[in-house]
Enzyme design. Structure first.
Site, short mmCIF file in Angstrom:
data_model
loop_
_atom_site.label_atom_id
_atom_site.label_comp_id
_atom_site.label_asym_id
_atom_site.label_seq_id
_atom_site.Cartn_x
_atom_site.Cartn_y
_atom_site.Cartn_z
N ARG A 1 -6.54 -5.06 -9.60
CA ARG A 1 -5.93 -5.54 -8.36
C ARG A 1 -5.88 -7.07 -8.41
NH1 ARG A 1 -3.26 -2.30 -5.39
NH2 ARG A 1 -4.96 -0.92 -4.81
N GLN B 1 -1.93 -5.24 -10.22
CA GLN B 1 -1.34 -4.55 -9.08
C GLN B 1 -1.52 -5.32 -7.77
OE1 GLN B 1 -2.41 -0.31 -11.19
NE2 GLN B 1 -1.93 -0.20 -9.04
N VAL C 1 5.00 1.92 2.94
CA VAL C 1 6.03 2.72 2.25
C VAL C 1 7.02 3.30 3.26
CG1 VAL C 1 6.43 4.77 0.82
CG2 VAL C 1 4.53 3.23 0.29
N HIS D 1 4.15 -4.97 -8.67
CA HIS D 1 3.16 -4.77 -9.72
C HIS D 1 3.69 -5.32 -11.05
CE1 HIS D 1 0.93 -2.40 -7.00
NE2 HIS D 1 1.04 -1.19 -7.52
N CYS E 1 2.76 4.54 -8.27
CA CYS E 1 3.66 3.38 -8.34
C CYS E 1 3.57 2.65 -9.69
CB CYS E 1 3.37 2.42 -7.20
SG CYS E 1 1.62 2.09 -6.93
N SER F 1 0.15 5.75 16.91
CA SER F 1 1.50 5.17 16.95
C SER F 1 2.46 5.96 17.84
CB SER F 1 2.09 5.12 15.53
OG SER F 1 1.26 4.39 14.69
N1 LIG Z 1 1.66 0.95 -0.91
C1 LIG Z 1 2.21 1.25 -2.06
O1 LIG Z 1 2.60 0.36 -2.84
C2 LIG Z 1 2.35 2.69 -2.50
C3 LIG Z 1 3.10 2.96 -3.63
C4 LIG Z 1 3.26 4.28 -4.07
C5 LIG Z 1 2.68 5.30 -3.34
N2 LIG Z 1 1.94 5.02 -2.22
C6 LIG Z 1 1.39 6.16 -1.48
O2 LIG Z 1 2.19 6.31 -0.31
C7 LIG Z 1 1.39 6.78 0.75
C8 LIG Z 1 1.49 5.80 1.92
O3 LIG Z 1 0.96 4.56 1.50
P1 LIG Z 1 1.13 3.20 2.33
O4 LIG Z 1 0.78 2.13 1.37
O5 LIG Z 1 2.44 3.14 3.03
O6 LIG Z 1 -0.05 3.34 3.42
P2 LIG Z 1 -0.20 2.63 4.83
O7 LIG Z 1 0.56 1.37 4.89
O8 LIG Z 1 -1.67 2.58 5.08
O9 LIG Z 1 0.47 3.68 5.85
C9 LIG Z 1 -0.10 4.93 6.12
C10 LIG Z 1 0.78 5.73 7.06
O10 LIG Z 1 0.14 6.99 7.31
C11 LIG Z 1 0.06 7.19 8.72
N3 LIG Z 1 -1.09 7.98 9.13
C12 LIG Z 1 -2.40 7.62 9.08
N4 LIG Z 1 -3.17 8.62 9.60
C13 LIG Z 1 -2.32 9.60 9.96
C14 LIG Z 1 -2.49 10.88 10.57
N5 LIG Z 1 -3.71 11.35 10.88
N6 LIG Z 1 -1.39 11.63 10.79
C15 LIG Z 1 -0.16 11.18 10.46
N7 LIG Z 1 0.08 9.97 9.91
C16 LIG Z 1 -0.99 9.19 9.66
C17 LIG Z 1 -0.03 5.79 9.30
O11 LIG Z 1 0.32 5.84 10.67
P3 LIG Z 1 -0.39 4.86 11.76
O12 LIG Z 1 0.32 3.54 11.64
O13 LIG Z 1 -0.12 5.56 13.04
O14 LIG Z 1 -1.84 4.78 11.40
C18 LIG Z 1 0.99 5.07 8.42
O15 LIG Z 1 2.30 5.32 8.89
C19 LIG Z 1 -0.03 6.95 0.19
O16 LIG Z 1 -0.20 8.27 -0.24
C20 LIG Z 1 -0.03 6.00 -0.98
O17 LIG Z 1 -0.96 6.37 -1.98
C21 LIG Z 1 1.78 3.74 -1.78
#
Ligand SMILES: NC(=O)c1ccc[n+]([C@@H]2O[C@H](COP(=O)([O-])OP(=O)(O)OC[C@H]3O[C@@H](n4cnc5c(N)ncnc54)[C@H](OP(=O)(O)O)[C@@H]3O)[C@@H](O)[C@H]2O)c1
Length: 337
Positions: free
Chosen positions: A237, A157, A15, A244, A130, A41
């Protein structure tokens, strides 16, 4: 629009990466970008508007001087850090589940309830789930026309809904299936997803429904200002990389024909009608990936509705990383500036 210092919490994830692209594409007035992620990172760089920007570890001090935070990290990180950002004067638009049902936090899909954005006493505004966004963008205009009473939803999804780990896992499993090898550990999924479907997203909660399934009703009620609406949801899923899809049946207070629904949806913001069985035209995730509209098709009468009950069935697809997350958040931020 005056320029803002914008932080992305979780800038390296699925995201967060999309948010960077949306800020560029929509020419959002950014005076300085502050990309934040985990300590893993910190020190790496990412590119924004052609320039390399260093990623910082997300710590409370990193929010000093920030005007807007786009939250793209998990619930625990959002809970720990966004109140710190808000206390330092930033307005946070968060994608996690952490604050969505807080009565002092607006939960917003701009096409539906942009008017709620202005009242954010905690300096936090939440982006909905989402699948909820993708389903409600076409449902809401039909509600305005006919009065929504009840929804039955099945979601299909994409793997990237489970973030970067989900996307990478489906790519890995697909490669194992094509080239041979050990399937091994399938996390973040409970089972192999490639060539399979998994009828569980989130954890099991009341009445045998999962946390993801409860979101459609709980968040939908808040966004549409419909505290009584009833939603029966099954979230699945599927082995699709992104976008989705949802099969939705809506029961209404007043009569609504498929032709009327098609006409309403053709004029609705954020929606594109793709609905011509004669030419095999209907929405599919491959067609809706990497763009912002929710496509709707297969609009038809619900043949199971009792005599005199107004009920329609349709199918919709939308990119959950864009409209289901990043684009929706940037749209909210645009209202803020
Ligand atoms: N994916 C979707 O389709 C979607 C849709 C709607 C909402 N969301 C929501 O959006 C949010 C992000 O989802 P995502 O899918 O983008 O997840 P993701 O790809 O797993 O990314 C997670 C992010 O959080 C960071 N992070 C992890 N541990 C951390 C820490 N201790 N301190 C600060 N940052 C940290 C990661 O950084 P590093 O790379 O350094 O680990 C990465 O930038 C979640 O709450 C999810 O539920 C996701």
């Amino acid at each position: 629009m005056s320029e803002k210092v914008v932080a992305i919490l979780g800038a390296t994830g699925v995201v967060g990466t999309q948010m960077l692209q949306c800020l560029e594409e929509r020419d959002f007035p950014v005076s300085r970008l502050v990309p934040l992620a985990s300590a893993r990172s910190a020190g790496k760089t990412l590119t924004f508007r052609g320039e390399e920007v260093a990623i910082q570890e997300a710590r409370p001090e990193a929010f000093e001087g920030v005007d807007i935070v786009l939250g793209a990290a998990g619930d625990d990180i959002a809970k720990a850090l966004l109140p710190e950002a808000a206390a330092r004067g930033a307005v946070c638009v968060d994608n996690s589940h952490a604050f969505r049902l807080d009565p002092d936090v607006p939960l917003v899909v701009p096409e539906i309830n942009a008017g709620d954005i202005a009242n954010h006493p905690r300096n936090i505004i939440a982006n909905p789930n989402c699948a909820t966004i993708i389903g409600l963008v076409p449902t809401y205009p039909l509600h305005k026309a006919a009065g929504l009473r009840r929804m039955i939803v099945s979601t299909y999804q994409a793997a990237s809904g489970a973030g970067m780990p989900g996307l990478r896992e489906l790519q890995r499993e697909t490669s194992v299936l094509a080239n041979g090898g050990e399937m091994g550990d399938t996390s973040p999924f409970a089972y192999q997803l490639a060539a399979n479907l998994i009828p569980q997203i989130g954890s099991f909660k009341d009445e045998g429904y999962t946390s993801e399934e409860w979101k459609m009703q709980n968040e939908g009620r808040k966004i549409m200002h419909l505290p009584e609406v009833r939603v029966n949801c099954t979230c699945v899923r599927v082995p699709v990389m992104r976008s989705h899809s949802e099969s939705i049946t809506c029961e209404f207070d007043r009569p609504l024909t498929p032709d009327q629904a098609r006409e309403i949806l053709a004029a609705a913001p954020g929606v594109k009608v793709v609905d011509d069985p004669a030419t095999l035209s209907y929405p599919m995730p491959l067609d809706t990936s990497d763009q912002d509209l929710v496509y709707v098709g297969r609009i038809r009468r619900d043949l199971s509705a009792p005599e005199g009950v107004s009920s329609l069935t349709f199918w919709c697809c939308g990119d959950q990383i864009r409209k289901g997350a990043a684009t929706n958040a940037v749209q909210i931020a645009e209202y803020l500036v």
